[in-house]
Design an enzyme around this catalytic site. Structure first.
Site, PDB file in Angstrom:
ATOM      1  N   GLY A  47      47.226  66.733  28.456  1.00 29.41           N
ATOM      2  CA  GLY A  47      46.816  68.130  28.432  1.00 29.41           C
ATOM      3  C   GLY A  47      45.197  68.073  27.803  1.00 29.41           C
ATOM      4  O   GLY A  47      44.914  66.991  27.147  1.00 29.41           O
ATOM      5  N   CYS A  95      46.143  63.346  20.261  1.00 28.99           N
ATOM      6  CA  CYS A  95      45.145  64.160  20.852  1.00 28.99           C
ATOM      7  C   CYS A  95      44.225  63.403  21.347  1.00 28.99           C
ATOM      8  O   CYS A  95      43.532  62.682  20.537  1.00 28.99           O
ATOM      9  CB  CYS A  95      44.800  65.255  19.764  1.00 28.99           C
ATOM     10  SG  CYS A  95      43.726  66.248  20.518  1.00 28.99           S
ATOM     11  N   LEU A  96      43.584  63.624  22.418  1.00 28.11           N
ATOM     12  CA  LEU A  96      42.552  62.986  23.072  1.00 28.11           C
ATOM     13  C   LEU A  96      41.094  63.248  22.017  1.00 28.11           C
ATOM     14  O   LEU A  96      40.113  62.378  22.064  1.00 28.11           O
ATOM     15  CB  LEU A  96      42.122  63.421  24.207  1.00 28.11           C
ATOM     16  CG  LEU A  96      43.122  62.978  25.484  1.00 28.11           C
ATOM     17  CD1 LEU A  96      42.715  63.419  26.809  1.00 28.11           C
ATOM     18  CD2 LEU A  96      43.322  61.590  25.871  1.00 28.11           C
ATOM     19  N   HIS A 138      50.501  72.935  21.791  1.00 24.88           N
ATOM     20  CA  HIS A 138      49.214  71.989  21.314  1.00 24.88           C
ATOM     21  C   HIS A 138      48.124  72.328  21.972  1.00 24.88           C
ATOM     22  O   HIS A 138      47.095  72.367  21.305  1.00 24.88           O
ATOM     23  CB  HIS A 138      49.627  70.414  21.575  1.00 24.88           C
ATOM     24  CG  HIS A 138      48.662  69.654  21.238  1.00 24.88           C
ATOM     25  ND1 HIS A 138      48.590  68.544  20.424  1.00 24.88           N
ATOM     26  CD2 HIS A 138      47.193  69.313  21.656  1.00 24.88           C
ATOM     27  CE1 HIS A 138      47.511  67.922  20.402  1.00 24.88           C
ATOM     28  NE2 HIS A 138      46.754  68.403  20.998  1.00 24.88           N
ATOM     29  N   HIS A 142      44.120  74.210  20.701  1.00 22.20           N
ATOM     30  CA  HIS A 142      42.604  74.178  20.524  1.00 22.20           C
ATOM     31  C   HIS A 142      41.977  75.511  20.854  1.00 22.20           C
ATOM     32  O   HIS A 142      40.599  75.487  20.265  1.00 22.20           O
ATOM     33  CB  HIS A 142      42.748  73.191  21.780  1.00 22.20           C
ATOM     34  CG  HIS A 142      42.735  71.632  21.506  1.00 22.20           C
ATOM     35  ND1 HIS A 142      42.039  70.963  20.604  1.00 22.20           N
ATOM     36  CD2 HIS A 142      43.840  70.896  21.968  1.00 22.20           C
ATOM     37  CE1 HIS A 142      42.480  69.848  20.751  1.00 22.20           C
ATOM     38  NE2 HIS A 142      43.632  69.828  21.475  1.00 22.20           N
TER      39      HIS A 142
HETATM   40 ZN    ZN Z   1      44.729  67.947  21.704  1.00 20.58          ZN
END
Ligand code: ZN
Length: 175
Positions: A47, A95-96, A138, A142
Site C-alpha cells: 500500500g 511501512c515504506l 494503515h 497516513h
Molecule cells: Zn505506511
C-alpha cells in the site's frame, strides 16, 4: 508511462501533516495514481498513500493480493473509514516510509466500513475485514498524518527513534 516517485522517509515532518480532499479528478491525479502504483509495486509494498510521495491529497493505492496471485490494485480517493470490528493485534506491521525495515505489532479494528471514490469519480461503499481491512486502516492513517509507529508503546518508540538517529548520523558521515 508511469514513473517511480521518491518515498518520503521518517522522520521527515511532512509525514505528520494532514492531507486535503481531492476536488476534481484531473489528468494530474490520474498520473499521480499511476506513479503511486508503480512506486508501490517496485518497492515492493502492499500500500502507498499520497503523502508518502510528498503529495498531501487524500489518495491511497493498495493491493492485498499474495505474491503469486493475480494483482488486485485498488484506488481510494477521499476515503472515509469507520471502524466496525473488535480490537485486534496486527502482527509485525511495517511501512515504506519507516526506515530500517522496522516492524511492530499495532492495535487495529478487525473490520471497517469504507466509503471512497474511484478514479471515475464514482462513490462506493464496502464492508471489509481481514488483511485488506488492516491495509486500508494503515494507509488512511497516513492521510491524517499518523504512522504505525505513533501507535506503538512509548518505550518501543523511544528505542526505535534512537536507532533512527544513529542511522541518520551514519548517513550524514557517508554523504
Ligand atoms: Zn505506511
Amino acid at each position: 508511462m508511469a514513473n517511480r516517485r521518491e518515498i518520503v522517509l521518517y522522520p521527515d515532518p511532512s509525514l505528520g501533516e494532514v492531507s486535503q480532499p481531492v476536488g476534481e479528478i484531473t489528468d494530474d491525479i490520474r498520473t499521480l495514481v499511476d506513479d503511486m502504483f508503480f512506486t508501490m509495486y517496485e518497492a515492493p509494498g502492499v500500500g502507498l498513500a499520497a503523502p508518502q510521495v510528498g503529495v498531501h491529497l487524500n489518495i491511497v493505492v493498495y493491493d492485498p493480493s499474495g505474491k503469486d496471485e493475480e494483482k488486485k490494485p485498488h484506488v481510494l480517493i477521499n476515503p472515509e473509514v469507520t471502524l466496525t470490528g473488535e480490537s485486534i493485534v496486527s502482527k509485525g506491521e511495517g511501512c515504506l516510509s519507516v526506515p530500517l525495515e522496522y516492524r511492530a505489532d499495532v492495535q487495529r479494528s478487525s473490520s471497517i466500513h469504507l466509503k471512497a471514490m474511484d478514479l471515475d469519480g464514482k462513490v462506493f461503499e464496502r464492508d471489509i475485514d481481514g488483511y485488506e481491512a488492516i491495509i486500508v486502516q494503515h494507509e488512511t492513517d497516513h492521510l491524517k498524518g499518523t504512522l504505525f509507529i505513533d501507535k506503538i508503546g512509548r518505550l518501543r518508540r523511544a528505542l526505535y527513534d534512537t536507532r533512527v538517529k544513529k542511522w541518520l548520523k551514519r548517513k550524514e558521515k557517508q554523504a
